[in-house]
Design a protein around this motif. Structure first.
Motif, PDB file in Angstrom:
ATOM      1  N   LEU A  93       0.847  -1.192   0.000  1.00 57.07           N
ATOM      2  CA  LEU A  93       0.000   0.000   0.000  1.00 57.07           C
ATOM      3  C   LEU A  93       0.884   1.245   0.000  1.00 57.07           C
ATOM      4  N   GLU A  94       0.624   2.160  -0.935  1.00 53.52           N
ATOM      5  CA  GLU A  94       1.368   3.425  -0.960  1.00 53.52           C
ATOM      6  C   GLU A  94       0.569   4.501  -0.260  1.00 53.52           C
ATOM      7  N   ARG A  95       1.186   5.147   0.747  1.00 48.89           N
ATOM      8  CA  ARG A  95       0.558   6.269   1.445  1.00 48.89           C
ATOM      9  C   ARG A  95       1.617   7.350   1.664  1.00 48.89           C
ATOM     10  N   SER A  96       1.852   8.133   0.620  1.00 45.97           N
ATOM     11  CA  SER A  96       2.863   9.195   0.704  1.00 45.97           C
ATOM     12  C   SER A  96       2.399  10.351   1.569  1.00 45.97           C
ATOM     13  N   ASP A  97       1.087  10.355   1.926  1.00 45.29           N
ATOM     14  CA  ASP A  97       0.541  11.429   2.746  1.00 45.29           C
ATOM     15  C   ASP A  97       0.795  11.225   4.237  1.00 45.29           C
ATOM     16  N   LEU A  98       1.257  10.040   4.622  1.00 43.33           N
ATOM     17  CA  LEU A  98       1.440   9.737   6.041  1.00 43.33           C
ATOM     18  C   LEU A  98       2.873   9.997   6.485  1.00 43.33           C
ATOM     19  N   PRO A  99       3.075  10.382   7.751  1.00 42.50           N
ATOM     20  CA  PRO A  99       4.440  10.463   8.282  1.00 42.50           C
ATOM     21  C   PRO A  99       4.995   9.062   8.481  1.00 42.50           C
TER      22      PRO A  99
END
Length: 322
Positions: free
Chosen positions: A213-219
């Motif tokens: 899962l890609e979540r570039s919005d998370l720290p």
């Protein structure tokens, strides 16, 4: 280099701050067997507990390091953000849902968003876990539930399922999985507010899948109690592991090189998003220093630590596991 495909998940290692409650939850609530009570070989002041099927067959182990002062986990990216546990059939999830409700275990509803029936839940420290049904599964075999488990065999956990990796840059991890480790991109599904890509190795199926899962919005995740330390993948033999050591060196991927763990042989490296991967051999297993009937009852130490037993035991809080 002539490398055999990885066979699937070997084990997942996580962090707990309370070995006693951890033991009670994973054996009495989840019905797993403690097959080895030992120490972290990199820090012998820390327990390393192995929960699995009846004898700790490869692909069934969920392990924990006890770090009593471990802080809160701040969930985020570049982490192993869910560990799945295999159960035999869809009806098993209803059994577990009712059991969790009776015992006060936090859980979600049964869903099919991954393409299989699943039930997400957490342990007492927020460890992110998922029960996955094998009713329609085809692929690598699971293990054999312990006959002294409190869970009926028809619903018992008998192996590790897919592991969810959440990363900030999917392409980097994907290239390691496919170009280096030999995984095949299988399919996608929508979950966790985004698209998840499924990769499989070996015979495939629930015991040989990675979900990415890609979540570039998370720290970046800040690990603590209830977080996962690393995931290990199955290698057939020490001879095969030595090939992997040479292969990663050839590809200029920094690694630990060969590491002796006594119960298995290992190799560690970090993929580009920082998640720790281990390759571990299927053997020798957990019965080299304890008989099958008494696995996990006493503190087991590899032979190379035996001369330090007194000092090691003095640093550990006693943990009754009989």
């Amino acid at each position: 280099m002539d490398l055999k495909p990885l066979k699937g998940q070997h084990h997942v290692s996580a962090i707990t701050a309370d070995a006693k409650r951890n033991y009670e939850f994973y054996t009495k609530t989840l019905g797993l067997r403690l097959v080895k009570k030992t120490v972290n070989q990199d820090d012998t002041s820390v327990y390393h507990l192995f929960y699995a099927d009846e004898r700790g067959n490869p692909g069934t182990d969920l392990t924990f390091f006890e770090i009593p002062r471990a802080g809160h986990t701040y969930e985020g990216s570049n982490s192993i953000s869910a560990t799945s546990l295999r159960v035999p059939k869809d009806a098993s999830l209803q059994y577990w849902k009712e059991r969790f409700e009776t015992l006060g275990v936090e859980h979600d509803e049964i869903t099919h968003e991954t393409g299989r029936a699943t039930l997400s839940f957490t342990d007492f420290e927020g460890q992110r876990l998922v029960l996955v049904s094998d009713e329609h599964n085809v692929g690598v075999d699971g293990g054999n539930p312990w006959d002294q488990s409190p869970i009926p065999k028809e619903h018992a956990i008998y192996g590790l399922g897919p592991v969810l990796l959440t990363v900030s840059q999917k392409e980097l991890t994907s290239k390691i999985l496919t170009d280096i480790l030999g995984y095949r991109e299988k399919r996608t599904f929508a979950a966790y507010g985004s698209e998840v890509t499924v990769y499989e190795t070996g015979e495939g199926g629930t015991g040989a899948e990675i979900h990415l899962l890609e979540r570039s919005d998370l720290p970046r995740e800040r690990p603590g109690r209830g977080s996962v330390h690393h995931v290990a993948f199955r290698v057939e033999s020490q001879e095969e592991l030595n090939k992997w050591v040479a292969y990663l060196k050839e590809k200029r991927i920094p690694s630990s090189g060969f590491v002796e763990r006594y119960y298995f042989k290992s190799l560690y490296f970090r993929e580009p998003n920082g998640i720790l991967f281990e390759l571990a051999t299927d053997g020798p297993g957990f019965e080299g220093d304890e008989p099958f009937e008494h696995l996990g009852e006493s503190l087991a130490l590899p032979p190379y630590f035996e001369d330090q037993r007194d000092s090691i035991e003095a640093k550990l809080k006693p943990l009754e596991t009989k």
